[in-house]
Scaffold this motif. Sequence first.
Motif, PDB file in Angstrom:
ATOM      1  N   SER A   1       0.848  -1.188   0.000  1.00  0.00           N
ATOM      2  CA  SER A   1       0.000   0.000   0.000  1.00  0.00           C
ATOM      3  C   SER A   1       0.879   1.232   0.000  1.00  0.00           C
TER       4      SER A   1
ATOM      5  N   ASN B   1      -4.623   3.427   0.793  1.00  0.00           N
ATOM      6  CA  ASN B   1      -5.927   2.909   0.378  1.00  0.00           C
ATOM      7  C   ASN B   1      -6.040   1.409   0.577  1.00  0.00           C
ATOM      8  N   ILE B   2      -5.028   0.659   0.157  1.00  0.00           N
ATOM      9  CA  ILE B   2      -5.087  -0.800   0.316  1.00  0.00           C
ATOM     10  C   ILE B   2      -5.009  -1.171   1.784  1.00  0.00           C
ATOM     11  N   GLN B   3      -4.214  -0.454   2.564  1.00  0.00           N
ATOM     12  CA  GLN B   3      -4.143  -0.723   4.003  1.00  0.00           C
ATOM     13  C   GLN B   3      -5.513  -0.533   4.644  1.00  0.00           C
ATOM     14  N   ARG B   4      -6.220   0.551   4.283  1.00  0.00           N
ATOM     15  CA  ARG B   4      -7.570   0.780   4.824  1.00  0.00           C
ATOM     16  C   ARG B   4      -8.506  -0.346   4.397  1.00  0.00           C
ATOM     17  N   PHE B   5      -8.365  -0.818   3.154  1.00  0.00           N
ATOM     18  CA  PHE B   5      -9.201  -1.916   2.671  1.00  0.00           C
ATOM     19  C   PHE B   5      -8.910  -3.195   3.459  1.00  0.00           C
TER      20      PHE B   5
ATOM     21  N   TYR C   1      -1.490  -2.051  -5.992  1.00  0.00           N
ATOM     22  CA  TYR C   1      -1.798  -0.764  -6.609  1.00  0.00           C
ATOM     23  C   TYR C   1      -0.980  -0.695  -7.892  1.00  0.00           C
TER      24      TYR C   1
ATOM     25  N   SER D   1      -6.283  -2.249  -6.721  1.00  0.00           N
ATOM     26  CA  SER D   1      -6.892  -1.028  -6.211  1.00  0.00           C
ATOM     27  C   SER D   1      -6.393   0.109  -7.086  1.00  0.00           C
TER      28      SER D   1
ATOM     29  N   SER E   1     -10.081   2.720  -1.553  1.00  0.00           N
ATOM     30  CA  SER E   1     -10.052   1.756  -0.449  1.00  0.00           C
ATOM     31  C   SER E   1     -11.290   0.868  -0.427  1.00  0.00           C
TER      32      SER E   1
END
Length: 123
Positions: free
Chosen positions: A13, A17-21, A47, A75, A106
């Motif tokens: 990430s 965004n990917i971390q939040r997902f 990403y 993402s 996300s």
Amino acid sequence: MNEVVKLLIIYDSLTGNIQRFINKLDMRSTKITTELSINEPFVLITYSTGYGEVPKSIEKFLESNHQYLKGVMGSGNRNWGKFYCGAAEIISKRYDVPLLHKFELSGNAYDIEKIKMEVLNIV
């Protein structure tokens, strides 16, 4: 523990965004580090950089771990048009694994359920 939770999700990430997902998923996950080595099946969430390119951290990780790759998700931001989630498309073709899903930024509740269903179908 159900099968969805057992399959490992590997991700990187850049913007968070990917971390939040990942934080929204109820699944085992590990963020890519330079030392990370895997010896079990996994699904990758990536990403894209530049114009739909694979991030260097992901390329380096896959060089020595691609044999366990079972699918890829991307993402991205739809504003990038044809380059939206380009890295996931490249990885899918390069390693002959399914492109399971593309989600924006996300993700949302639909994306979470879609990914859980896709991962369950792999197992």
